[in-house]
Scaffold this active site. Structure first.
Site, PDB file in Angstrom:
ATOM      1  N   ILE A 172       0.847  -1.187   0.000  1.00 29.31           N
ATOM      2  CA  ILE A 172       0.000   0.000   0.000  1.00 29.31           C
ATOM      3  C   ILE A 172       0.884   1.239   0.000  1.00 29.31           C
ATOM      4  O   ILE A 172       1.789   1.357   0.825  1.00 29.31           O
ATOM      5  CB  ILE A 172      -0.924   0.009   1.238  1.00 29.31           C
ATOM      6  N   SER A 173       0.672   2.146  -0.948  1.00 27.65           N
ATOM      7  CA  SER A 173       1.399   3.411  -1.035  1.00 27.65           C
ATOM      8  C   SER A 173       2.900   3.151  -1.182  1.00 27.65           C
ATOM      9  O   SER A 173       3.338   2.608  -2.190  1.00 27.65           O
ATOM     10  CB  SER A 173       1.071   4.293   0.172  1.00 27.65           C
ATOM     11  N   SER A 174       3.719   3.492  -0.184  1.00 29.11           N
ATOM     12  CA  SER A 174       5.146   3.184  -0.279  1.00 29.11           C
ATOM     13  C   SER A 174       5.355   1.690  -0.503  1.00 29.11           C
ATOM     14  O   SER A 174       6.251   1.274  -1.250  1.00 29.11           O
ATOM     15  CB  SER A 174       5.859   3.629   1.000  1.00 29.11           C
ATOM     16  N   HIS A 313      -6.168   8.688  -2.016  1.00 30.88           N
ATOM     17  CA  HIS A 313      -4.971   7.868  -1.832  1.00 30.88           C
ATOM     18  C   HIS A 313      -5.212   6.696  -0.891  1.00 30.88           C
ATOM     19  O   HIS A 313      -4.707   5.598  -1.109  1.00 30.88           O
ATOM     20  CB  HIS A 313      -3.837   8.742  -1.291  1.00 30.88           C
TER      21      HIS A 313
END
Length: 446
Positions: A172-174, A313
């Site tokens: 997730i994300s990074s 996001h």
């Protein structure tokens, strides 16, 4: 093996990550969150394997191998772990940790149901973001986080005799960005990945020591499919084996890693897989979702992409992990059928002159079942355009091309071959395509 067991905690709601945006926009002011202390409140229940961790408890493993960036390793092994289990690497977001990923997703409860092992890498640098930008992280054996994650995987496969053909990454994300990086750096390790709110491999690259790339996060870096594909292939020069499949998730209102990164990831992984950017299918699994599949149909195509209308996001929600497992092929009892690398083999010879070439292609069915109807997908080098062909129909004439059987050669028995070919113009690069897939399955070369 030194290990401390964390008591099994009740599932917390997935973190809202309200601090994530600020942390990403200004790494200097990111709040450094630390992993909860690992405390055992009951005697460890060993599984009987030498060095194995307690079952059904999040456990930190230390001294797992080469670890240049000082990552921490957390592991969840279900009581009902299957023989030769699959391994899912679940990678956290900026400001998070391995225990946060454990608490914020349902991979451990799904592991209880299906018998796979979940590995949670955890960052110790102050930003709590994974390194997806340094030159060291973006090449095989370069160092930094990918090396540490690979050491963790090696520890798990040794300790639990895990199935090395069923190792997967999701984040997730990074962690989504790291999923893209891991699949580029270690295409021979991972069978597939699933990235939630990420960017393409190499998009975040920097050379000044910064962890942040504003052009990439803002969605202003665009490249051709081949350029993106070359970046991923360049992480492991000379590798010609099958490539991992990819599932991509992104919200249209993502204001941290902007929505154009969704399309750029599709460009990259369709090119890496050698399949067309034209979807083979489009549907709406639920309201506001648009799912496209590339290079194949069904639940496990080479590339699958899910766009979430009006979502920002922080898009991950309970239930999505089950869809990841469907894509991975882990949501059944025992090992699920997987696309079999090596079920086909392709040999190409090229005869070129100053502005043109002919390519002769031999496709062999190396599997154990008859192929009835086939599509051979590949990506032409930049500047090449098909002007004619034989033994197949070719569409489109450049870029990601699909060669479909004609009436007389649609059936290929086990061990049998078909010969096809094409004529093309070129602008100086007369090389053969680098990779092929047959009905969505990667083919061996030679």
């Amino acid at each position: 093996m030194p290990a401390t067991a964390r008591p099994a905690a009740r599932r917390r709601p997935w973190p809202a990550l309200l601090g994530l945006v600020a942390a990403l926009l200004s790494l200097l002011t990111a709040t450094a969150l630390t992993a909860p202390a690992a405390v055992a409140d009951e005697p460890a229940r060993e599984s009987g394997r030498a060095g194995a961790v307690p079952a059904a408890a999040l456990t930190e493993v230390t001294n797992f191998g080469t670890n240049p960036s000082n990552l921490r390793m957390y592991l969840y092994v279900p009581e009902s772990v299957t023989p030769k289990p699959a391994v899912v690497v679940a990678v956290h977001w900026c400001t998070g940790s391995g225990p946060d990923m454990y608490n914020g997703t349902e991979y451990d409860t799904l592991a209880d149901r299906y018998g796979f092992i979940v590995l949670y890498p955890s960052v110790t640098r102050s930003s709590k973001c994974f390194d997806v930008s340094s030159p060291q992280a973006l090449r095989r054996g370069g160092g930094s986080d990918p090396v540490g994650v690979k050491s963790m995987i090696d520890w798990v496969t040794r300790t639990y005799d895990a199935d090395t053909s069923r190792v997967f990454a999701t984040g997730i994300s990074s962690g989504a960005m790291m999923t893209n990086v891991l699949l580029g750096v270690y295409p021979d390790v991972f069978a597939a990945g699933a990235a939630f709110s990420g960017v393409p491999f190499g998009c975040f690259a920097t050379t000044d020591g910064s962890e942040w790339n504003s052009a990439c996060s803002g969605g202003t870096i665009t490249r051709t499919p081949k350029e993106w594909g070359d970046l991923a292939r360049g992480a492991y020069p000379g590798y010609t084996g099958p490539r991992p499949r990819m599932q991509i998730w992104h919200g249209t209102q993502d204001d941290v890693l902007r929505y154009p990164n969704f399309g750029e990831q599709i460009k990259q992984w369709t090119n890496v897989q050698g399949v067309s950017q034209t979807p083979t299918g489009t549907d709406t699994p639920q309201s506001g979702w648009i799912r496209t599949r590339y290079g194949g149909t069904g639940d496990r195509p080479p590339v699958e992409a899910v766009s979430l209308q009006g979502v920002g996001h922080n898009l991950y929600a309970q239930g999505m992990a089950s869809r990841v497992l469907t894509f991975f092929g882990l949501d059944g009892s025992g090992p699920a059928p997987q696309p079999q690398p090596g079920a086909c083999r392709v040999k190409v010879s090229v005869n070129a002159w100053n502005t043109g070439l002919t390519a002769s292609v031999t496709l062999t069915n190396t599997g154990t079942t008859t192929v009835d109807g086939w599509k051979l997908a590949f990506t032409l080098p930049a500047g090449q355009t098909v002007t004619g062909g034989w033994g197949a129909t070719y569409t489109p004439s450049s870029g990601s091309v699909t060669a479909a059987n004609v009436a007389y050669n649609g059936t290929i028995a086990p061990g049998a071959s078909v010969s096809i070919g094409y004529q093309a113009n070129h602008g100086g690069d007369s090389a053969a395509p680098a990779a092929f897939t047959l009905n969505g399955t990667a083919c061996a070369a030679g």
